[in-house]
Write a protein that holds these residues in place. Structure first.
Motif, short mmCIF file in Angstrom:
data_model
loop_
_atom_site.label_atom_id
_atom_site.label_comp_id
_atom_site.label_asym_id
_atom_site.label_seq_id
_atom_site.Cartn_x
_atom_site.Cartn_y
_atom_site.Cartn_z
N PHE A 21 0.83 -1.20 0.00
CA PHE A 21 0.00 0.00 0.00
C PHE A 21 0.87 1.25 0.00
CE2 PHE A 21 -2.00 3.54 2.21
CZ PHE A 21 -3.12 3.73 1.42
N LEU A 22 1.86 1.30 0.89
CA LEU A 22 2.71 2.48 0.98
C LEU A 22 3.47 2.71 -0.33
CD1 LEU A 22 4.12 2.28 4.61
CD2 LEU A 22 2.49 3.93 3.67
N TRP A 71 -6.69 3.09 2.47
CA TRP A 71 -6.12 2.04 3.32
C TRP A 71 -7.20 1.06 3.77
CZ3 TRP A 71 -2.37 -0.89 4.32
CH2 TRP A 71 -2.30 -1.62 5.51
N ARG A 72 -8.33 1.60 4.22
CA ARG A 72 -9.41 0.72 4.71
C ARG A 72 -9.97 -0.18 3.61
NH1 ARG A 72 -12.17 5.56 7.96
NH2 ARG A 72 -10.90 5.43 9.84
N LYS A 73 -10.00 0.32 2.39
CA LYS A 73 -10.60 -0.45 1.30
C LYS A 73 -9.55 -1.13 0.40
CE LYS A 73 -14.82 2.21 1.11
NZ LYS A 73 -15.86 2.74 0.24
N PHE A 74 -8.29 -1.08 0.81
CA PHE A 74 -7.21 -1.63 -0.01
C PHE A 74 -7.42 -3.10 -0.33
CE2 PHE A 74 -2.68 -3.04 -0.55
CZ PHE A 74 -2.47 -2.39 -1.75
N ASP A 75 -8.01 -3.85 0.60
CA ASP A 75 -8.27 -5.27 0.35
C ASP A 75 -9.27 -5.48 -0.78
OD1 ASP A 75 -6.57 -6.23 2.31
OD2 ASP A 75 -8.10 -6.14 3.87
N ARG A 123 -3.75 -4.64 -8.64
CA ARG A 123 -2.78 -3.68 -8.08
C ARG A 123 -2.29 -2.69 -9.14
NH1 ARG A 123 -4.93 -5.19 -3.72
NH2 ARG A 123 -3.89 -6.67 -2.38
N ASP A 124 -2.29 -3.12 -10.41
CA ASP A 124 -1.90 -2.22 -11.50
C ASP A 124 -2.93 -1.11 -11.70
OD1 ASP A 124 0.42 -3.68 -11.99
OD2 ASP A 124 -0.55 -4.94 -13.50
N LYS A 154 -5.93 4.49 -10.93
CA LYS A 154 -7.29 4.76 -11.38
C LYS A 154 -8.27 4.64 -10.21
CE LYS A 154 -10.47 3.50 -15.05
NZ LYS A 154 -10.69 2.66 -16.22
N TRP A 155 -8.12 3.60 -9.41
CA TRP A 155 -8.97 3.38 -8.24
C TRP A 155 -8.82 4.54 -7.25
CZ3 TRP A 155 -7.05 1.75 -3.24
CH2 TRP A 155 -8.07 1.41 -2.33
N ALA A 156 -7.57 4.95 -7.01
CA ALA A 156 -7.32 6.03 -6.06
C ALA A 156 -7.94 7.34 -6.54
CB ALA A 156 -5.81 6.20 -5.84
#
Length: 177
Positions: free
Chosen positions: A12-13, A49-53, A58-59, A63-65
């Motif tokens: 994540f970081l 962070w909370r929804k990272f799962d 991961r690529d 876009k997700w962020a």
């Protein structure tokens, strides 16, 4: 923290720090002030962070962020809607859509500029970066360069013109101009 959690945290970081500047620039175009941007970014970071799962690819982090940043920014603006200085929701959606479209172009420009900065001789690159550093004092940077303030501004102008031309050439060779 177990090894799986540590790996998740590290991933994540890594993804977040690689994209934070672009996310911040996107949010800055949507909210009125830099302080507002900082406030919204805190919320975005927590949601990411909370929804990272929930992120399958991961690529697709960037876009997700950006999607999360858009919703969080619009939510923050909606909550601030009572303030007479906030734009209408329709206009905010329009600005958010335009900012999303512009992001890939701006990212290409940043990458091209980075490439062009790397081509500068090390002393020149250091002076340019020092001149644009937060809290930079041009008098000190000019003195460090051995130039008067006026001469330093002229030198900096010539370097900026070189960087603009290099960036245009780089984008042109990549078919993005």
């Amino acid at each position: 923290m177990d090894e799986e959690s540590a790996d998740k945290h590290e991933l994540f970081l890594t993804l977040f720090t690689a994209n934070e500047a672009a996310i911040r620039a996107f949010v800055r175009r949507l909210v009125p002030t830099r302080q507002d941007t900082a406030d919204v970014m805190q919320g975005i970071t927590l949601v990411l962070w909370r929804k990272f799962d929930q992120l399958d690819d991961r690529d697709g982090f960037r876009k997700w962020a950006f999607r999360v940043a858009r919703y969080e920014s619009l939510g923050w603006l909606r909550d601030k809607g009572r303030d007479r200085h906030v734009l209408s929701e329709d206009l905010l959606h329009l600005v958010a859509e335009e900012a999303t479209r512009d992001e890939s172009w701006l990212a290409a420009q940043r990458d091209a500029l980075d490439q062009c900065l790397e081509k500068l001789p090390q002393p020149n690159r250091q002076l340019v970066l020092a001149a644009y550093a937060p809290e930079a004092e041009i008098q000190q940077v000019a003195q460090r360069s051995g130039r008067t303030v006026g001469a330093f501004y002229q030198w900096l102008h010539r370097i900026r013109l070189q960087l603009v031309e290099c960036t245009r050439r780089t984008l042109g060779t990549e078919g993005l101009s």
